[in-house]
Design a protein around this motif. Structure first.
Motif, PDB file in Angstrom:
ATOM      1  N   UNK A 153       3.924  -4.171   3.951  1.00 37.48           N
ATOM      2  CA  UNK A 153       3.054  -3.139   3.399  1.00 37.48           C
ATOM      3  C   UNK A 153       1.704  -3.724   3.023  1.00 37.48           C
TER       4      UNK A 153
ATOM      5  N   UNK B 193      -1.628  -3.105   0.304  1.00 41.24           N
ATOM      6  CA  UNK B 193      -1.995  -2.456  -0.953  1.00 41.24           C
ATOM      7  C   UNK B 193      -3.460  -2.723  -1.264  1.00 41.24           C
TER       8      UNK B 193
ATOM      9  N   UNK C 297      -5.840  -2.954  -4.702  1.00 45.32           N
ATOM     10  CA  UNK C 297      -5.838  -3.018  -6.158  1.00 45.32           C
ATOM     11  C   UNK C 297      -7.276  -3.048  -6.667  1.00 45.32           C
TER      12      UNK C 297
ATOM     13  N   UNK D 115      -2.912  -0.886  -9.319  1.00 43.04           N
ATOM     14  CA  UNK D 115      -2.639  -0.399  -7.976  1.00 43.04           C
ATOM     15  C   UNK D 115      -3.405   0.887  -7.677  1.00 43.04           C
TER      16      UNK D 115
ATOM     17  N   UNK E 217      -0.729   2.103  -1.628  1.00 43.78           N
ATOM     18  CA  UNK E 217       0.203   1.235  -0.926  1.00 43.78           C
ATOM     19  C   UNK E 217       0.606   1.939   0.360  1.00 43.78           C
TER      20      UNK E 217
ATOM     21  N   UNK F 145      -9.311  -5.488  -4.390  1.00 41.20           N
ATOM     22  CA  UNK F 145      -8.544  -6.541  -3.741  1.00 41.20           C
ATOM     23  C   UNK F 145      -7.560  -5.943  -2.742  1.00 41.20           C
TER      24      UNK F 145
ATOM     25  N   UNK G  11       3.246 -10.965  -2.837  1.00 43.11           N
ATOM     26  CA  UNK G  11       1.998 -10.340  -2.423  1.00 43.11           C
ATOM     27  C   UNK G  11       0.989 -11.423  -2.060  1.00 43.11           C
TER      28      UNK G  11
ATOM     29  N   UNK H 146      -2.830 -12.047  -1.702  1.00 47.74           N
ATOM     30  CA  UNK H 146      -4.067 -11.433  -2.175  1.00 47.74           C
ATOM     31  C   UNK H 146      -5.265 -11.932  -1.377  1.00 47.74           C
TER      32      UNK H 146
END
Lengths: 111, 113
Positions: free
Chosen positions: A32, A34, A36, A46, A49, A89, A99, A101
Motif C-alpha cells: 500500500x 500512504x 502523511x 495520515x 492510504x 510525506x 513503512x 518513508x
C-alpha cells in the motif's frame, strides 16, 4: 533496496492556490501507499492510504493518485490554506507492517 | 478523537545508560510500532508488534533494542547502552489492522550526552 523519492523538496504557494506533490517508489513487493502530513514538532498524521487496486483516494481537499504500473503517486491539494503549511510525506509499505518513508516535501502557504 | 500518547516528551541521558520510552496506544488497536527520526532526516521504521510478539523489525533494531507490552495499555521501547547516534525523535504508532492508517504520537526527543 526500497526507495521512496519525492519532489519537489520544497514548495511555496499563495493561499487559495492548488499544488501537486510527486512520489516515485521502488518498494517491492507492494502492499500500500500512504500520504502523511507532518507539522513541525508533531507526529505524522495520515491523509490517505491506497492499495494496489486503487488509483485515487480523496480526503477533503487532498486527493491522492496511484499508478502502480509506473510506481508513481501524486498528492493534489486544492484551495490551499495557511494551515496546510507542513511536510507531506509519501510512505510505501511492502509487507503491511513496516513503512518506508520518503524525505517529504516541505510546503509553505503564504498569505 | 483518541490519541497515541508518548512520555516523556524529552529525555536526556548519559551515553552508556539505559532508557525506556513509553507509549499508550489507542485502546482498541492491535498493532503497535516504533519509528525514529534523526534530526533533518526521514522517519525510519524500527519494529512492529502484534499479538505480544515482534511481527517485523528493521536492521536498526538490533540487540540494543527491545519492546514490551507490560500491561494492557502501555507499549515500551528500551534502549540499552545508549550511544550518541541514538539521539533522535522516537515515534510510537498504533493501528487497528495492518493495512489501516497508523496513528502516531508526538514523539519523545531523546538526547544522548
Amino acid at each position: 533496496k526500497n526507495q521512496v523519492e519525492q519532489s519537489p523538496q520544497s514548495l511555496i504557494i499563495l493561499e487559495g492556490k492548488n499544488c501537486t506533490l510527486q512520489c516515485n517508489y521502488t518498494v517491492s513487493p507492494f502492499s500500500n501507499l500512504r500520504w502523511y502530513k507532518q507539522d513541525t514538532g508533531r507526529g505524522p498524521v495520515s491523509l490517505t492510504i491506497m492499495t494496489f487496486s486503487e488509483n485515487t483516494k480523496s480526503n477533503g481537499r487532498y486527493t491522492a493518485t496511484l499508478d502502480a504500473d509506473t510506481k508513481q503517486s501524486s498528492l493534489h491539494i486544492t484551495a490551499s490554506q495557511l494551515s496546510d503549511s507542513a511536510s507531506y510525506i509519501c510512505v510505501v509499505s511492502a509487507t503491511g507492517y513496516a513503512l518506508n518513508f520518503g524525505k517529504g516535501t516541505s510546503l509553505l502557504v503564504t498569505p | 478523537e483518541p490519541e497515541v500518547t508518548q512520555t516523556p516528551s524529552h529525555q536526556v541521558t548519559q551515553m552508556g545508560q539505559e532508557v525506556i520510552l513509553r507509549c499508550v496506544p489507542i485502546s482498541n488497536h492491535l498493532y503497535f510500532y516504533w519509528y525514529r527520526q534523526i534530526l533533518g532526516q526521514k522517519v525510519e521504521f524500527l519494529v512492529s508488534f502484534y499479538n505480544n510478539e515482534i511481527s517485523e523489525k528493521s536492521e536498526i533494531f538490533d540487540d540494543q533494542f527491545s519492546v514490551e507490552r507490560p500491561d494492557g495499555s502501555n507499549f515500551t521501547l528500551k534502549i540499552r547502552s545508549t550511544k550518541l547516534e541514538d539521539s533522535a525523535m522516537y515515534f510510537c504508532a498504533s493501528s487497528g489492522q495492518a493495512v489501516q492508517p497508523q496513528h502516531f504520537g508526538d514523539g519523545t526527543r531523546l538526547s544522548i550526552l
